[in-house]
Design a protein around this motif. Structure first.
Motif, PDB file in Angstrom:
ATOM      1  N   TYR C 106     113.176  49.993  65.363  1.00  0.00           N
ATOM      2  CA  TYR C 106     113.012  48.434  65.498  1.00  0.00           C
ATOM      3  C   TYR C 106     111.702  48.376  66.119  1.00  0.00           C
ATOM      4  O   TYR C 106     110.821  47.564  65.614  1.00  0.00           O
ATOM      5  CB  TYR C 106     114.033  47.989  66.452  1.00  0.00           C
ATOM      6  N   ALA C 107     111.428  49.106  66.955  1.00  0.00           N
ATOM      7  CA  ALA C 107     109.929  49.039  67.810  1.00  0.00           C
ATOM      8  C   ALA C 107     108.893  49.687  66.868  1.00  0.00           C
ATOM      9  O   ALA C 107     107.807  49.201  66.887  1.00  0.00           O
ATOM     10  CB  ALA C 107     110.148  49.911  69.151  1.00  0.00           C
ATOM     11  N   ASP C 108     109.329  50.665  66.044  1.00  0.00           N
ATOM     12  CA  ASP C 108     108.345  51.490  64.996  1.00  0.00           C
ATOM     13  C   ASP C 108     107.820  50.320  64.331  1.00  0.00           C
ATOM     14  O   ASP C 108     106.802  50.160  63.678  1.00  0.00           O
ATOM     15  CB  ASP C 108     108.792  52.468  64.510  1.00  0.00           C
ATOM     16  N   LEU C 110     108.085  46.948  64.329  1.00  0.00           N
ATOM     17  CA  LEU C 110     107.264  45.965  64.957  1.00  0.00           C
ATOM     18  C   LEU C 110     105.782  46.208  65.151  1.00  0.00           C
ATOM     19  O   LEU C 110     104.888  45.525  64.954  1.00  0.00           O
ATOM     20  CB  LEU C 110     107.944  45.488  66.539  1.00  0.00           C
TER      21      LEU C 110
ATOM     22  N   PRO D  64     105.961  53.033  70.491  1.00  0.00           N
ATOM     23  CA  PRO D  64     106.439  51.629  70.243  1.00  0.00           C
ATOM     24  C   PRO D  64     107.508  50.932  71.440  1.00  0.00           C
ATOM     25  O   PRO D  64     107.491  49.951  71.780  1.00  0.00           O
ATOM     26  CB  PRO D  64     106.874  51.672  68.922  1.00  0.00           C
ATOM     27  N   VAL D  65     108.687  52.107  71.635  1.00  0.00           N
ATOM     28  CA  VAL D  65     109.571  51.807  72.476  1.00  0.00           C
ATOM     29  C   VAL D  65     109.052  51.427  73.802  1.00  0.00           C
ATOM     30  O   VAL D  65     109.431  50.389  74.732  1.00  0.00           O
ATOM     31  CB  VAL D  65     110.816  52.508  72.448  1.00  0.00           C
ATOM     32  N   LEU D  68     106.922  48.185  74.087  1.00  0.00           N
ATOM     33  CA  LEU D  68     107.841  47.049  74.189  1.00  0.00           C
ATOM     34  C   LEU D  68     108.475  46.833  75.265  1.00  0.00           C
ATOM     35  O   LEU D  68     108.681  45.716  75.794  1.00  0.00           O
ATOM     36  CB  LEU D  68     109.007  47.260  72.811  1.00  0.00           C
ATOM     37  N   ALA D 115      98.995  45.626  67.062  1.00  0.00           N
ATOM     38  CA  ALA D 115     100.216  46.319  67.470  1.00  0.00           C
ATOM     39  C   ALA D 115     100.697  45.866  68.607  1.00  0.00           C
ATOM     40  O   ALA D 115     101.758  45.305  68.588  1.00  0.00           O
ATOM     41  CB  ALA D 115      99.941  47.809  67.408  1.00  0.00           C
ATOM     42  N   GLY D 118     101.839  42.038  68.607  1.00  0.00           N
ATOM     43  CA  GLY D 118     102.982  41.951  67.778  1.00  0.00           C
ATOM     44  C   GLY D 118     104.196  42.287  68.958  1.00  0.00           C
ATOM     45  O   GLY D 118     105.152  41.277  68.837  1.00  0.00           O
ATOM     46  N   LEU D 119     103.899  43.200  69.658  1.00  0.00           N
ATOM     47  CA  LEU D 119     105.089  43.587  70.466  1.00  0.00           C
ATOM     48  C   LEU D 119     105.105  42.447  71.490  1.00  0.00           C
ATOM     49  O   LEU D 119     106.159  42.318  72.021  1.00  0.00           O
ATOM     50  CB  LEU D 119     104.830  44.880  70.995  1.00  0.00           C
ATOM     51  N   THR D 122     106.664  39.274  70.354  1.00  0.00           N
ATOM     52  CA  THR D 122     108.191  39.662  70.059  1.00  0.00           C
ATOM     53  C   THR D 122     108.927  39.391  71.432  1.00  0.00           C
ATOM     54  O   THR D 122     110.052  39.178  71.565  1.00  0.00           O
ATOM     55  CB  THR D 122     108.361  40.937  69.480  1.00  0.00           C
TER      56      THR D 122
END
Lengths: 275, 275, 275, 275
Positions: C106-108, C110, D64-65, D68, D115, D118-119, D122
């Protein structure tokens, strides 16, 4: 340079018979520079024309499969295997200077040497020399800290390895002082500046692609130790090896032209280190 | 398991004198798992307590500096060096199955073996065994293609290397058929399912952190070849080595507890492969 | 499919006048798949022939410069921009299944969507749709956890984005249930198995390269909703878009052939999402 | 610095009542610097004490995790989100100069901005400013080509973004000339050289860890625009923001000390950009 050759049937060496018979030269090029789905260079076409193969080590190019293939190709063609160590920078292809601390670079080089040597031995060969790649090659012309790190890694890994580099570079001076064998090279397909360094890649005329021109330059280099710089200056260059870039357009045709011109003149193409 | 020990002053082995004197066991853990700025595990604290060190090889963890440090630490402590080969997946720490084609995995493993072996030799040691890491470890319990790729790489690199893995795994069966020495292990700090596999990491109680519990389990394993699964099932487990996870909270305390319980019972801690 | 077209001068659309006038079709292909020194595909040649461009997002291919170039090319040619999200696996080109946990995926996704959207907006365009790439594309045909992660990321990022995928896939069903617009596609240059899935790439005949054959197949697909599988089975396939692979040999010739055959039959080539 | 505060219920700001009431200061720190299995910094502990969070963007740190999570933490604590763009160098943590060509750096920065934005969106927030990280931060103090690339990327992405940097740097001058809002910062936990630059990290005393000392320095900075360099030189420093390093030992205690000293003196902690 020696006067006899013992080229086996799988080659890597050819004796000549002209007036320069007895003179030998090494022809090296970068191979193993593909990465996964991305192919680069015509390794299969180039390998039979070389005497030494600078094989990437995975940091700036070369996934393990490509590297193993390159090692196998070198062994099959009787070509000497060298480790082309580089900065850890795939997206930059190792062509951007990175200010790596010497202790980190030392470990990076060791890691690359071991990885390639393992692949080479599994392919039935042995790693025989080390040549820095791209921006690292340029850095160690003058950067003492990085040159020293490369040399210490080579010496600590295997002091029988030769170091291939630019004549007059800090790298070769440091390697020599450390007791390593050094080999100097000239560039067949690159224009020189008047100070003996290479013209930057993005300058017009920096990369030579005409087989005739390149062949003539190499012959002049070997027979007269002379290269004409881009501005017409005559340079005195002594080189044990000549480098062709594997990713230069028409690299195979260039290599063939160089080979033909040299052997026609009686010069033997032979690796500086036994494959 | 043998009855004599020749532990030098720098250790890696201790003889016991209780009723189990003559029994020996290997204690292995993952080390060298830091990466650049990111530190993981207490290698310095753990190394003196181990007999075998599974050192990462840079694909799932371990930058060259960390790997060289781990090799040096192993040599200083007389600990046997093993290559912990993994999937090429730093962000996943090698803990996610990747459907790598066997030919690619073969080259990936060769690359990692050479890289670590080079660092080990530079540090004054030698790589003695191979243990797959994380999701690769789990995959080769049953995945024939990947198990075969790992085994072929080990055999082609150095057939004197031992392979460390799960008892009953396809990996160990394949390695044995290929003529490689195999060593089976049990997990000191992980709960088992009733079928003899490990409980998934994200299940409650999957990771054991109490030194007392862990010490008792290991003693029972060695003396009775018995482990109690999470649901109470008694498992018969024969293991030549016991694994502790270096990144488990309190790994050093666990290792010390295991060591103390074993030596107090007269069991000798000794590497299965001479360091 | 609609009956009128308003193609502007900057293209991406052409109206036809044959018996099928009024029918429209989208033509999509993967672009932006170069990485640093490594070039892949002929984006400049292909872009004018497409109506939708699946632009890589840097995880399986595409460095930022290549992605920005691809966005600029799409804007210049009036082509609709889609994000081709993939597994984080450069060396595998995203073509190997990775068992990524849904929360990580999901994070990848996004991260990739934001990165590409920023480049697209800077180039003067907008990201309009999402298409998973390679092994992720194949996984979300049936893998509920990963399909759900992709759909949630798309919805949370921008619920006006369309999702492009295989007819009958879990991905499209999940996207539709989440209120997202879905678009189904067929493959012009790939052979099908009798069950409607694609023949694996390494099977002989899996990749079609003859422009005539490919053109005929696409015409049959649009006019008769019919595709002949590799074993001769006739498949009923309804698709709003047809995919060509940008890295297939002769991709530009294929695209031109498809375009010519369709427009000669009066079919309009038009993006499913306004560029 | 302004004379009133309107801290909303979602916080990130506290008004004071001492003699300096009406003065405000921003407190920023690096967060989101974990990567996969590797954790770094105490984001959860630090976030409630900050007014601005420099969140990594995945090139030098931050999967990414983690990114986020950091965005969600910032939103929950009413902290302003900034993009900490860096060189693409995970193993070097972005702390080694890379001679990236400006056109490549321009695209790299755009990619990172998109990038992270976007996070952030969200997570319910918005990216408000940009701060270069590590070696890039140091480079753009004087490197015109790289500073210009960063500024153009920020302006082309979103000209309402502020740029946070070193007072007197080429970066801030270039950003200002491009019409961007600039914010200058001082370092609470780093020693200064007499010329106003930071003492290199590897110099003794370069990193300050005593909460009392750090609190006192910050108070002196805000009230007197004065910092004492390592050699005793008094420096005049005007800063709108103070930076704490999230990976400095005891970062949370330092942040609390700074916060307490400032609010006790009536200074309001407030983000320079509305979260």
């Amino acid at each position: 340079m020696t006067s006899t050759t013992q080229a086996g049937p799988e080659g890597g060496s050819e004796s000549g018979s002209g007036p320069l018979a007895g003179t030998s030269l090494d022809l090296n090029a970068d191979v193993g520079e593909s990465f996964g789905r991305w192919r680069l260079g015509d390794d299969a076409g180039l390998m039979p024309l070389l005497t030494s193969a600078n094989i990437a080590c995975g940091f700036h190019a070369g996934d393990p499969v490509s590297l193993l293939d390159a090692c196998r190709g070198a062994v099959q063609n009787g070509v000497s295997i060298g480790a082309q160590v580089g900065y850890h920078d795939l997206v930059g292809f190792g062509r951007r200077f990175i200010d790596v601390a010497p202790e980190d670079l030392y470990a990076d080089v060791l890691y690359q040497l071991g990885a390639l040597d393992g692949l080479a031995r599994t392919a039935g060969g042995r790693m025989r020399y080390v040549k820095p790649h791209g921006a690292l090659y340029n850095a160690v012309v003058h950067h003492h800290g990085q040159a020293d790190a490369v040399v210490r890694a080579v010496r600590d890994y295997d002091p029988t390895l030769a170091v291939l580099g630019l004549p007059g570079s800090v790298l070769l001076a440091t390697a020599s002082a450390a007791g390593l064998r050094t080999v100097s090279e000239a560039f067949a397909d690159r224009a020189y500046a008047a100070d003996g360094t290479l013209l930057a890649r993005d300058r017009p005329g920096a990369v030579l692609t005409d087989p005739e021109t390149v062949g003539t330059r190499v012959l002049q280099l070997v027979t007269e130790q002379r290269l004409v710089a881009a501005d017409g200056t005559e340079l005195h260059v002594v080189a044990d090896s000549v480098c062709l870039h594997g990713d230069t357009p028409g690299a195979v045709a260039l290599a063939r032209s160089v080979r033909d011109r040299l052997t026609a003149s009686g010069i033997t193409l032979r690796a500086f280190a036994t494959p």
